[in-house]
Scaffold this active site. Structure first.
Site, PDB file in Angstrom:
ATOM      1  N   HIS A 288      -8.556   0.393   8.095  1.00  0.00           N
ATOM      2  CA  HIS A 288      -7.491  -0.264   9.067  1.00  0.00           C
ATOM      3  C   HIS A 288      -7.854   0.511  10.476  1.00  0.00           C
ATOM      4  CE1 HIS A 288      -4.959  -1.492   5.491  1.00  0.00           C
ATOM      5  NE2 HIS A 288      -6.138  -2.302   5.725  1.00  0.00           N
TER       6      HIS A 288
ATOM      7  N   ASN B 172      -5.069   4.612   6.597  1.00  0.00           N
ATOM      8  CA  ASN B 172      -4.154   5.303   7.930  1.00  0.00           C
ATOM      9  C   ASN B 172      -4.874   5.294   8.864  1.00  0.00           C
ATOM     10  OD1 ASN B 172      -3.953   6.846   4.881  1.00  0.00           O
ATOM     11  ND2 ASN B 172      -2.097   7.425   5.961  1.00  0.00           N
TER      12      ASN B 172
END
Length: 417
Positions: A123, A104
């Site tokens: 990420h 997320n």
């Protein structure tokens, strides 16, 4: 491709409540036996907060494939962490969840209370930026993301590092870019140690992140549980497969563990320090800080009582000259970013006469009641590195010489300059 989706999305399955309940019971038994539980999360844990996923019926990539525009999406800065987010925080705080691996980028894990040393944000995080040269990180209560005007690989945010003056880059990993090496290695290390891996809300189609749950999935003695509405490439390795929204599963899991899910409280840590700069001159510094010392930007402005000037840029500094007596009080009005409607807050800092001692204010805001709670820890020794990270900057607030004295000042006390 990981950054595409078909026009017709994969089918979503929703098991009956009775089936979810039975599987939650089985999962709880594994949790109770586990010595090193890890959780791997994807976009599906944030959909109940109003943040879209990628490959669902209303997912970002699905809509793009269909040529449709999204309407009504929640700003990630205003999104409230979900029941799943808060359940994971409680499991962490009780020592049950050992490590969290996240795909997320919305920042809700950190905002909910997941500790920085308990998570790999593979990420990136749209609220986190770092220095290209020295690696120093900064957490912002605004989107710290590059404009990508020149290239999707140009991560410059336009700000400079307070420590070394280097260029700050956002932490978002775009397609075709390598994952952060340290975060990826920590995720792999914990996957190797884990005896239970719970996947929540991920299609497990993005490499190399999806290789992390595969590690316990293929290791004898370790268990892999996957909760996702759509099928995943690792379903064949799963010891337990739950077709459910993550909140529906985690509410049942926590109830069967007899652990309440806490409400979301916005936690802020504010440092106030008075430093002697020599020749009867002092400087009052106000800044946000994370639990690990990382500078955090969550204030719009700071106002000192009896002065018309308002500090509107970081670092928030107030300079004084003359004698400064112990017991002198400084009333500071704090203006926050206001993503959750936070009202201004007034705090009182009392100078104790000791040089370079700082006071840490623990500030909690309840979005449901709209109320602040504050406590403080005084006399904390300063960290030169943390102070330097916050204190250096291009701007300094110089207050007028005819400013009124702060509350509690004696006639011989310092005046603001």
């Amino acid at each position: 491709m990981a950054n595409t989706a078909p026009k017709v999305p994969a089918e979503e399955r929703q098991e009956a409540p009775e089936a979810i309940d039975r599987k939650a019971e089985a999962l709880v038994k594994q949790i109770k036996k586990s010595k090193h539980m890890i959780v791997f999360t994807g976009a599906g844990i944030s959909t109940s907060a109003g943040i879209p996923d990628f490959r669902g019926p209303e997912g970002i990539w699905t809509l793009r494939a269909q040529g449709r525009q999204r309407t009504g999406a929640v700003n990630t800065l205003q999104a409230v962490p979900t029941l799943t987010h808060m359940a994971l925080v409680e499991l962490q705080d009780r020592g049950i969840l050992k490590y969290l691996i996240s795909q997320n980028c919305d920042g809700l894990h950190r905002k909910s209370g997941i500790l920085p040393d308990r998570i790999s944000e593979l990420h990136g995080n749209s609220n986190r930026e770092y220095c290209k040269d020295c690696g120093k990180e900064y957490i912002r209560d605004f989107r710290a993301v590059a404009s990508y005007d020149k290239s999707v690989h140009d991560h410059r945010t336009g700000r400079k590092c307070a420590r070394c003056g280097g260029v700050l880059l956002d932490s978002i990993i775009n397609f075709g870019e390598s994952l952060p090496a340290d975060a990826l290695q920590l995720a792999r290390d914990h996957a190797e140690k884990s005896d239970l891996c719970l996947v929540l809300g991920s299609s497990l189609t993005v490499t190399p992140a999806n290789e992390i749950p595969e590690v316990p999935g293929r290791r004898r003695g370790a268990k892999l549980a996957i909760c996702n509405l759509q099928e995943t490439p690792l379903d064949g390795l799963a010891d337990m497969r739950i077709y459910s929204k993550t909140d529906e599963l985690m509410v049942r899991v926590m109830a069967k563990l007899d652990i309440p899910i806490p409400s979301f409280i916005l936690h802020r840590r504010l440092m106030v320090v008075m430093e002697s700069t020599g020749d009867e001159r002092y400087q009052l510094k106000v800044y946000g800080v994370d639990v690990d010392g990382t500078p955090v930007s969550f204030l719009r402005s700071v106002k000192l009582e009896y002065n018309r000037r308002v500090a509107r840029s970081e670092p928030f500094l107030f300079n004084f000259r003359g004698d400064l007596d112990p017991g002198t009080q400084f009333k500071l009005q704090l203006e926050f970013m206001g993503h959750y409607g936070e009202p201004n807050l007034e705090i009182t800092y009392e100078y104790d006469g000791r040089g370079d001692a700082q006071t840490l204010y623990l500030i909690e805001y309840d979005p449901q009641t709209g109320e602040w709670k504050t406590s403080k820890q005084e006399g904390i020794a300063t960290s030169d590195e943390t102070l330097d990270d916050v204190a250096r900057g291009d701007t300094r607030l110089i207050l007028s010489q005819d400013s009124a004295l702060p509350s509690g000042a004696t006639p011989n006390s310092a005046i603001v300059v």
